[in-house]
Design a protein around this motif. Structure first.
Motif, PDB file in Angstrom:
ATOM      1  N   THR A  49       0.833  -1.209   0.000  1.00  0.00           N
ATOM      2  CA  THR A  49       0.000   0.000   0.000  1.00  0.00           C
ATOM      3  C   THR A  49       0.862   1.251   0.000  1.00  0.00           C
ATOM      4  N   PHE A  50       2.017   1.200   0.639  1.00  0.00           N
ATOM      5  CA  PHE A  50       2.827   2.422   0.709  1.00  0.00           C
ATOM      6  C   PHE A  50       3.290   2.876  -0.671  1.00  0.00           C
ATOM      7  N   PRO A  51       3.974   2.005  -1.412  1.00  0.00           N
ATOM      8  CA  PRO A  51       4.368   2.455  -2.756  1.00  0.00           C
ATOM      9  C   PRO A  51       3.170   2.784  -3.627  1.00  0.00           C
ATOM     10  N   PHE A  52       2.055   2.094  -3.419  1.00  0.00           N
ATOM     11  CA  PHE A  52       0.911   2.353  -4.284  1.00  0.00           C
ATOM     12  C   PHE A  52       0.339   3.742  -4.034  1.00  0.00           C
ATOM     13  N   LEU A  53       0.078   4.069  -2.764  1.00  0.00           N
ATOM     14  CA  LEU A  53      -0.487   5.389  -2.481  1.00  0.00           C
ATOM     15  C   LEU A  53       0.489   6.482  -2.878  1.00  0.00           C
ATOM     16  N   PHE A  54       1.787   6.188  -2.697  1.00  0.00           N
ATOM     17  CA  PHE A  54       2.790   7.159  -3.141  1.00  0.00           C
ATOM     18  C   PHE A  54       2.631   7.399  -4.638  1.00  0.00           C
ATOM     19  N   ALA A  55       2.493   6.284  -5.360  1.00  0.00           N
ATOM     20  CA  ALA A  55       2.467   6.385  -6.811  1.00  0.00           C
ATOM     21  C   ALA A  55       1.226   7.123  -7.291  1.00  0.00           C
ATOM     22  N   VAL A  56       0.124   7.012  -6.537  1.00  0.00           N
ATOM     23  CA  VAL A  56      -1.078   7.729  -6.954  1.00  0.00           C
ATOM     24  C   VAL A  56      -0.799   9.234  -6.980  1.00  0.00           C
ATOM     25  N   MET A  57       0.073   9.678  -6.050  1.00  0.00           N
ATOM     26  CA  MET A  57       0.392  11.102  -6.014  1.00  0.00           C
ATOM     27  C   MET A  57       1.520  11.460  -6.972  1.00  0.00           C
ATOM     28  N   PHE A  58       2.349  10.480  -7.295  1.00  0.00           N
ATOM     29  CA  PHE A  58       3.585  10.771  -8.030  1.00  0.00           C
ATOM     30  C   PHE A  58       3.477  10.266  -9.458  1.00  0.00           C
ATOM     31  N   ILE A  71     -10.380  19.997 -15.582  1.00  0.00           N
ATOM     32  CA  ILE A  71     -11.696  19.781 -14.988  1.00  0.00           C
ATOM     33  C   ILE A  71     -12.037  18.296 -15.004  1.00  0.00           C
ATOM     34  N   PHE A  72     -11.754  17.670 -16.143  1.00  0.00           N
ATOM     35  CA  PHE A  72     -12.018  16.238 -16.248  1.00  0.00           C
ATOM     36  C   PHE A  72     -11.152  15.448 -15.263  1.00  0.00           C
ATOM     37  N   LEU A  73      -9.838  15.772 -15.239  1.00  0.00           N
ATOM     38  CA  LEU A  73      -8.925  15.008 -14.385  1.00  0.00           C
ATOM     39  C   LEU A  73      -9.256  15.174 -12.910  1.00  0.00           C
ATOM     40  N   ASN A  74      -9.664  16.397 -12.549  1.00  0.00           N
ATOM     41  CA  ASN A  74     -10.003  16.627 -11.153  1.00  0.00           C
ATOM     42  C   ASN A  74     -11.121  15.706 -10.707  1.00  0.00           C
ATOM     43  N   SER A  75     -12.171  15.655 -11.506  1.00  0.00           N
ATOM     44  CA  SER A  75     -13.306  14.822 -11.136  1.00  0.00           C
ATOM     45  C   SER A  75     -12.868  13.364 -11.049  1.00  0.00           C
ATOM     46  N   TYR A  76     -12.080  12.943 -12.013  1.00  0.00           N
ATOM     47  CA  TYR A  76     -11.628  11.550 -12.054  1.00  0.00           C
ATOM     48  C   TYR A  76     -10.732  11.224 -10.861  1.00  0.00           C
ATOM     49  N   LYS A  77      -9.759  12.091 -10.600  1.00  0.00           N
ATOM     50  CA  LYS A  77      -8.783  11.785  -9.542  1.00  0.00           C
ATOM     51  C   LYS A  77      -9.392  11.911  -8.154  1.00  0.00           C
ATOM     52  N   MET A  78     -10.320  12.851  -8.001  1.00  0.00           N
ATOM     53  CA  MET A  78     -10.981  12.986  -6.697  1.00  0.00           C
ATOM     54  C   MET A  78     -11.738  11.714  -6.370  1.00  0.00           C
ATOM     55  N   LYS A  79     -12.505  11.218  -7.351  1.00  0.00           N
ATOM     56  CA  LYS A  79     -13.259   9.994  -7.116  1.00  0.00           C
ATOM     57  C   LYS A  79     -12.313   8.847  -6.820  1.00  0.00           C
ATOM     58  N   LEU A  80     -11.238   8.802  -7.599  1.00  0.00           N
ATOM     59  CA  LEU A  80     -10.262   7.728  -7.409  1.00  0.00           C
ATOM     60  C   LEU A  80      -9.710   7.752  -5.985  1.00  0.00           C
ATOM     61  N   SER A  81      -9.387   8.960  -5.500  1.00  0.00           N
ATOM     62  CA  SER A  81      -8.754   9.005  -4.179  1.00  0.00           C
ATOM     63  C   SER A  81      -9.757   8.644  -3.095  1.00  0.00           C
ATOM     64  N   ILE A  82     -11.014   9.028  -3.267  1.00  0.00           N
ATOM     65  CA  ILE A  82     -12.013   8.637  -2.263  1.00  0.00           C
ATOM     66  C   ILE A  82     -12.194   7.122  -2.277  1.00  0.00           C
ATOM     67  N   ILE A  83     -12.219   6.532  -3.478  1.00  0.00           N
ATOM     68  CA  ILE A  83     -12.392   5.073  -3.548  1.00  0.00           C
ATOM     69  C   ILE A  83     -11.230   4.375  -2.835  1.00  0.00           C
ATOM     70  N   PHE A  84     -10.006   4.785  -3.177  1.00  0.00           N
ATOM     71  CA  PHE A  84      -8.846   4.161  -2.520  1.00  0.00           C
ATOM     72  C   PHE A  84      -8.895   4.370  -1.015  1.00  0.00           C
ATOM     73  N   GLY A  85      -9.273   5.599  -0.625  1.00  0.00           N
ATOM     74  CA  GLY A  85      -9.289   5.921   0.798  1.00  0.00           C
ATOM     75  C   GLY A  85     -10.274   5.053   1.556  1.00  0.00           C
ATOM     76  N   VAL A  86     -11.485   4.929   1.023  1.00  0.00           N
ATOM     77  CA  VAL A  86     -12.507   4.162   1.733  1.00  0.00           C
ATOM     78  C   VAL A  86     -12.087   2.688   1.826  1.00  0.00           C
ATOM     79  N   VAL A  87     -11.551   2.152   0.732  1.00  0.00           N
ATOM     80  CA  VAL A  87     -11.103   0.758   0.762  1.00  0.00           C
ATOM     81  C   VAL A  87      -9.989   0.582   1.788  1.00  0.00           C
TER      82      VAL A  87
END
Lengths: 98, 837
Positions: free
Chosen positions: B399-408, B524-540
């Motif tokens: 999870t550590f490298p993965f969450l890092f990679a989501v930001m990087f 605008i498109f990426l924001n919506s996509y990445k925000m949803k992605l981060s909430i999904i990862f976060g909740v999981v």
């Protein structure tokens, strides 16, 4: 004839930078040559175009020019690679003989 | 296997060792490095312990070694590195070693003493030589004057008298330090009221101070004066200024003789000095060979005696008793070490190892390898896990490298990072051998596997984001096309691509379609996509963390907590936030531009956030014409039920556990009253020790951190804090995962800005000069890419990932109240001392 003007760190830095430069600039040249759309924003284009054909011609010219420019820059980095490689080798040899 | 899942089982053991075998046994244990000794004499101060004398002897030997080492370094003799570690010497060898050290120290002391004496002699002789040579000129000048005056005296009597007085001039010759000359001269002038005539000449070459070896510059002087009184005064001044005076014969011939004599003596002395130097060099070289292994041996000895000081003496003084923590898996190794130890000293009585029961919390020991060590360190720096608690480090490896990679997420930057990590991993052995004191480098090197993994994962997310140095790659062919004809394109500056006309209804093979790179509304498109992605990862991630607590409850036999804590917690989280995630997926799947039903066409897709807010506030908002407020039938009812159920979970979390504890206490009170009676009855017959047994056993069975003994009010307060924290944190932590989006947005934008501000400078020229500009621009672009995008952004993404793990993930199940297992191990002791140096 063996002149040493770079330290070990600078020559290593030059070595890494030129290897990177050669790889990236050669590839960028290839992509310009085949007219990659992603690189369209970076072309030298004028403000006004008379017709579509005119515009396409200018874009084509810009792609070719940039492709050659990239390859020339890559060649410059080949020279940098040789120079810094020589310097690096000199530094290493002198440190061994010491 | 399973070693990473939780910390290893530890046993508290008693060691019974024969005093003769104690030294060798502890030495063997130190080599294996698997036991942590406990101090059994905590109340005894350091000077009253049993092996104080031995420790002192070791200290003395260390002092000698330090002296020898300093001498060796002074002469710049190379100390060869120790190839194979020597074992701790046995007691007989200790005496030899001590004697050897003593001898060597004395030899070196004597040698340096002699050398200093010889050098002192040499210095004096050279000074004398210089005095004689330099004064030559002064006397020559004086004699000339003398000759002059002699001839004059033939002419006039007065002049003759003068010559006589001049002939009686006394003089003192010597050497003084150069920086003292002006003061010296002034002082002489003052005491004689200007009646002293001082001549001086500077020595060109510096002389060597015999004691310190420093270079000193000196000046030769000759002071001419008249009268005995003045002479004694001048001598006093000379001694005051540390000037060394040398006898200097007044006549020329004698001086020449003397110079000759001094020169021969100097030559002899030089020869002797060279021989001494050679001898010293030989002694030091032979010592330097042994120095490394000696100091290791002495350090090991000292460590052994320090450990023995922790032991208790048996009443009969027949054996030493030690207590130690041992991982149960290592018990055979310890047994073997003990057997080896007693064999080594030829003792006939074997040592015993006896595991004892204890209610004390054992230390936490996670066996790591070079891959997992970095991750375990990340976890331990938050807090060492409680004994046998679920170890988050295992999951962190992915999870550590993965969450890092989501930001990087950038293929190019990830590749650079992976390359750096791979280089460190491949060159691991040779880089580890080169011990560096550079702290930053050491941090990088310790985290080499983390860096490698982070790089690889970033390359993957880079592919998904379709970003390589902020450019997109059209590998699989974009799913969009331009439906407009040339005329429309010519007349309009910007055009919208309606998916109905220009999308082939088959998504891009993997990741984001490269068409977005050229779109104006990309962000605008990426924001919506990445925000949803981060909430999904976060909740999981959070649900996973909450589920980990089941493992802990189950292991520590607090099954009631599964029902009273875990289930309401996970239900609360799922009903609110997992539902939101569900809504996102539902929206993605069901709404389409190609949909026949107008309610599921592109314009009607509701905002998930608005829906969620309405759900929490039990409010509603009017949909636009033709659209529906909800995404499916009965959503409003389901949402209401979900919210109410979630709210019902809160009182369960709040009161469930305290009430359970209260009831359990009452039940126990009844029982203990009953059993107390038993004990009271039996107390006359049984030994006292038996009374203490029952509470001990009880405490052990509950394990972990338990609230059984605390009063109800405290349990209640604790639980209230936990509940409030959990309920608030589900919201705040979910929001906190939005940093995944924010950082990845910042990273992507920064790299795009860097490209367009720096590298584009070399790409927009209309002729071939652009190549030179490109060459220069590339240097700066590469430099900034490394410094800002890879180093700085990487660091910030790393810190945010660390926080997501420490706070958002680990707070769900991790207490981290343990203490680390620190085995008695020669290797770590030696490494620590090296680092201190």
């Amino acid at each position: 004839m063996a002149c040493k003007f770079c330290g070990p760190k600078l020559s290593l830095c030059g070595l890494v930078l030129s290897v990177w430069g050669i790889i990236q600039l050669t590839l960028m040249g290839v992509f310009y040559y085949i007219g990659a759309v992603a690189l369209l924003e970076d072309l030298p284009l004028g403000e006004h175009h008379d017709s579509i054909e005119d515009f396409v011609a200018e874009v084509r010219k810009g792609y070719n020019l940039n492709a050659y420019n990239c390859w020339i820059a890559a060649l410059l980095y080949v020279i940098t690679l040789v120079v810094s490689g020589h310097q690096f080798w000199m530094n290493n040899r002198s440190s061994v003989s010491m | 296997m399973g070693a990473m899942f939780r910390s290893e089982e530890m046993a508290l053991c008693q060691l019974f060792i024969q005093p003769e075998a104690a030294y060798t046994s502890v030495s063997e244990l130190g080599e294996t490095g698997t036991v942590q000794f406990r101090d059994l004499n905590a109340d005894v101060n350091a000077f009253q312990r049993k092996f104080v004398n031995e420790v002192r002897r070791c200290d003395e030997m260390e002092r000698k070694l330090r002296y020898i080492e300093a001498e060796v370094h002074k002469d710049k003799v190379h100390v060869p590195p120790v190839k194979d570690m020597p074992r701790a010497p046995n007691p007989r060898e200790i005496i030899d070693l001590e004697a050897h050290l003593e001898k060597t120290e004395n030899e070196i002391l004597e040698l340096s003493h002699n050398a200093i004496n010889l050098k002192q002699n040499y210095l004096e002789l050279t000074e004398l030589k210089h005095v004689l040579e330099k004064t030559e000129a002064f006397f020559a000048a004086q004699e000339e004057i003398g000759m002059d005056s002699l001839t004059k005296s033939l002419i006039s009597d007065e002049a003759g008298q003068q010559a006589v007085t001049r002939g009686r001039l006394g003089f003192v010759a010597g050497v003084v330090q150069r920086e003292r000359v002006p003061a010296f001269e002034r002082m002489l002038w003052r005491i004689s009221r200007g009646n002293v005539f001082l001549r001086r000449a500077e020595l060109d070459k510096p002389l060597e101070d015999p004691n310190t070896g420093n270079e000193i510059y000196k000046t030769v002087f000759v002071a001419f004066f008249q009268g005995e009184q003045l002479k004694s005064r001048i001598k006093k001044v000379c001694s005051g200024f540390h000037a060394s005076l040398y006898p200097c014969p007044p006549s020329n011939a004698e001086r020449l003789d003397m110079v000759k004599g001094v020169r021969t003596r100097l030559e002899d002395l030089n020869m002797v000095l060279n021989q001494t130097r050679d001898h010293r060099q030989r002694v030091l070289v032979s010592v330097a060979k042994e120095l490394g292994s000696w100091s290791i041996m002495v350090r090991k000895m000292k460590a052994i005696y320090h450990t023995l000081n922790l032991f208790n003496m048996d009443v009969t003084k027949k054996c030493l008793i030690g207590e130690c923590w041992v991982p149960t898996a290592d018990l055979p190794n310890v047994q073997k070490a003990l057997a080896d130890g007693s064999n080594a000293c030829g003792s006939s009585i074997p040592s015993f190892l006896n595991c004892i029961e204890t209610d004390e919390e054992p230390p936490t020991f996670n066996r790591t390898n070079r891959f997992t060590r970095g991750f375990q360190t990340l976890i331990d720096s938050y807090g060492v896990a409680s004994y046998r608690e679920c170890n988050p480090a295992l999951y962190t490896t992915i999870t550590f490298p993965f969450l890092f990679a989501v930001m990087f997420g950038d293929l190019g930057h990830g590749f650079i990072m992976a390359l750096f990590g791979a280089w460190m991993v491949i060159k691991e052995v040779s880089l580890a051998a080169k011990k560096s004191n550079n702290e930053i480098w050491n941090i990088f090197f310790a985290g080499r596997y983390i860096i490698l993994l982070m790089g690889c994962f970033s390359m993957y997310t880079g592919i998904v984001y379709n970003d390589i140095f902020s450019k997109s790659m059209n590998i699989f062919g974009t799913s969009w096309f331009v439906p407009y004809d040339n005329e429309t394109l010519e007349t309009n500056a910007a055009l919208t691509l309606d998916p109905k006309d220009s999308y082939v209804d088959k998504p891009y093979f993997i990741g984001i379609d490269p068409i977005w790179q050229t779109a104006d509304n990309k962000i605008i498109f990426l924001n919506s996509y990445k925000m949803k992605l981060s909430i999904i990862f976060g909740v999981v991630h959070m649900i996973f963390g909450v589920c980990m607590s089941v493992v802990n409850y189950n292991f520590f036999k607090r099954r009631y907590s599964i029902f009273l804590e875990f289930i309401p917690q996970v239900v609360f989280l799922c009903l609110l936030f997992l539902y939101m995630v569900f809504m996102m997926f539902y929206k993605w799947v069901s709404y389409s531009t190609f949909s026949e039903d107008i309610a599921y066409s592109q314009g009607c897709a509701p905002s998930v956030l608005i829906l969620f807010i309405n759900m929490m506030l039990f409010s509603s908002s009017e949909p636009e014409g033709g659209c529906k407020e909800f995404m499916f039938e009965g959503q409003g009812t389901i949402q209401r039920v979900f919210v109410l159920l979630a709210l019902c979970c809160i009182p369960v979390m709040l009161f469930g556990k305290p009430l359970y504890v209260l009831m359990a206490q009452k039940k126990k009170d009844k029982k203990t009253q009953h059993s107390n009676g038993n004990v009271n009855q039996g107390i006359e017959m049984q030994e006292q020790t038996d009374i203490t047994v029952p509470p001990k056993a009880e405490a052990k069975s509950s394990g972990g951190h338990d609230h059984d003994d605390e009063p109800f009010s405290e349990v209640m307060i604790h639980q209230a804090i936990h509940t409030i924290e959990y309920v608030l944190s589900t919201i705040s932590h979910t929001a906190s995962y939005l940093r995944l989006w924010a950082l990845s947005l910042a990273h992507a934008e920064l790299s795009e800005v860097l490209w367009s501000m720096v590298l584009r400078f070399g790409l927009t020229d209309h002729n071939y000069v652009g190549a030179i500009k490109l060459y220069v621009a590339f240097i700066f672009w590469a430099l900034f890419t490394l410094a800002i995008l890879v180093m700085m952004e990487g660091l910030s993404a790393f810190l945010h990932t660390l926080r997501l793990h420490w706070v958002e993930f680990m707070s769900k199940f991790y207490s981290g109240l343990g203490y680390i297992f620190q085995p008695f191990c020669f290797k770590t002791i030696l490494e620590q001392e090296e680092n201190e140096e």
